[in-house]
Scaffold this active site. Structure first.
Site, PDB file in Angstrom:
ATOM      1  N   LYS A 200       0.479  -1.504   0.191  1.00 40.95           N
ATOM      2  CA  LYS A 200      -0.090   0.399   0.069  1.00 40.95           C
ATOM      3  C   LYS A 200       0.726   1.110   0.230  1.00 40.95           C
ATOM      4  CE  LYS A 200       0.255   1.605   4.735  1.00 40.95           C
ATOM      5  NZ  LYS A 200       0.654   2.937   4.657  1.00 40.95           N
ATOM      6  N   THR A 257      -4.312   5.514   3.134  1.00 40.61           N
ATOM      7  CA  THR A 257      -3.162   5.472   2.316  1.00 40.61           C
ATOM      8  C   THR A 257      -3.544   6.571   1.576  1.00 40.61           C
ATOM      9  OG1 THR A 257      -2.179   4.190   3.920  1.00 40.61           O
ATOM     10  CG2 THR A 257      -0.369   5.496   2.971  1.00 40.61           C
TER      11      THR A 257
END
Ligand SMILES: NC(=O)C1=CN([C@@H]2O[C@H](COP(=O)(O)OP(=O)(O)OC[C@H]3O[C@@H](n4cnc5c(N)ncnc54)[C@H](OP(=O)(O)O)[C@@H]3O)[C@@H](O)[C@H]2O)C=CC1
Ligand SMILES: O=C(CO)COP(=O)(O)O
Length: 342
Positions: A200, A257
């Protein structure tokens, strides 16, 4: 907190040692205190330890957050030798050296919760593999999920994945580390949890680039969705489970994120999308952008496993100076049309 392990032994965790006093280590030390653990936070620099003790704040990495009463500080890893539980929170590329330095002080059987997100450069190893090689007598757990340190340190509601192969230990850790505002969910798939967290960060750089280039919300959503497909493919090829990456440690963390400039990884991408060079974007930064650090290892791992990860691959190439931002965007948009599947 007391629980029983598989052989009927009682597992009691009263003291916690947190290795690494960056933003996340400091936030997790706050959580441990809130969870009722007698907690010691280790920082490498004696000078930072002195500042933490005297100011009761970590203005270097987590400004504006008063540190919990009762939280103790040390620069000496030996001071964590008596702890019932260790949380390891250095940047991923320093995990091996950090655990090696801690090894002489580790008591066999004391669990280590790995809280860093990344793949080791050169070896392409996950943090659990690094732990197994440096502290072979340490039961492993992985804590990962959508959790900005500043929010967690302030006690804002947060849910994460806590993965542990030993169900009884996992259950004990779950109840030990849960605290007001901090809610871990139990999983058994460590590889999936680690793969989600590592990938990620690379994908968030891509979302930042898109944001910096003002490519719009549709591109943003496409990057998250196709990025999630890459994450799932890679995690499964590594031996993880698709179900795990569909949870907090994968999809959850990807969404967080990729959606906030609070993320160091997304901010790095944002700066690149706005025309800065990698050197300019990283200049003067004390904080770690794990996506930058892990991108070459993620790329090498995907190649070794024969997994297509065009977004992560493109970001690795951009960071290595092999392509430009325009080349990255063109490359992704001109790929052959295909059926939509993971
Ligand atoms: N910040 C966050 O919101 C979250 C971070 N994480 C993960 O936690 C991990 C740590 O990140 P974070 O706390 O944010 O880090 P920060 O960017 O806040 O701080 C950097 C840390 O790295 C340490 N460091 C630098 N060089 C070395 C070295 N050679 N050996 C050991 N430690 C070193 C610094 O210690 P020193 O001051 O002594 O140099 C400092 O503690 C990362 O893997 C990150 O992905 C996970 C979830 C949330
Ligand atoms: O891992 C994080 C949130 O879950 C922190 O993200 P950044 O490292 O991109 O700031």
């Amino acid at each position: 907190m007391t629980n029983e392990n598989a052989s009927g032994g009682r597992m009691e965790f009263r003291t916690a040692g947190v290795i690494g006093a960056g933003a996340w280590g400091t936030a997790l030390a706050q959580v441990c205190v809130r969870a009722g653990l007698d907690t010691t936070l280790q920082a490498r620099e004696p000078q930072l330890v002195e500042t933490l003790r005297t100011t009761r704040a970590n203005d270097l990495y987590l400004p504006g957050v008063p540190l919990a009463e009762g939280l103790k500080f040390t620069a000496d890893l030996a001071d964590l030798g008596d702890c019932d539980l260790i949380l390891a929170v250095p940047p991923a590329q320093h995990m091996r050296a950090t655990l090696t330095a801690f090894a002489p002080h580790h008591r066999p059987g004391v669990p280590v919760v790995l809280c860093s997100k990344g793949v080791e450069r050169g070896t392409m190893k996950l943090m659990t593999e690094v732990l197994a090689e440096t502290l072979p007598d340490a039961p492993a757990a992985v804590l990962s999920g959508p959790s900005f340190a500043g929010e967690v340190a302030r006690g804002l509601p947060t849910a994460v994945t806590l993965a542990c192969a030993d169900q009884a230990l996992g259950q004990a850790l779950l109840s030990t580390l849960s605290a007001p505002g901090f809610r871990p969910y139990l999983a058994t798939d460590l590889i999936g949890a680690e793969a989600g967290g590592a990938l990620k960060n690379v994908l968030a750089i891509a979302c930042g680039v898109s944001e910096g280039r003002q490519l719009g919300r549709s591109a943003h959503a496409a990057l998250i969705t196709r990025g999630f497909a890459e994450m799932t493919r890679l995690a499964v090829a590594m031996g993880g489970q698709a179900e795990t990456v569909a949870g907090l440690c994968g999809l959850g963390d990807l969404v967080l994120t990729c959606s906030s400039p609070q993320s160091r990884n997304m901010s790095l991408g944002l700066a690149l999308g706005q025309g800065q060079t990698v050197e300019q974007a990283l200049a003067g930064k004390r904080s770690v952008a794990e996506g930058y650090e892990s991108a070459p290892a993620v790329r090498a791992l995907a190649a070794r496993l024969g997994v297509e990860t065009p977004i992560a691959e493109g970001i690795a190439a951009l960071l290595a100076g092999e392509i430009t931002v325009d080349g990255l965007i063109d490359g992704l948009l001109s790929r052959p049309l295909k059926a939509e599947r993971v």
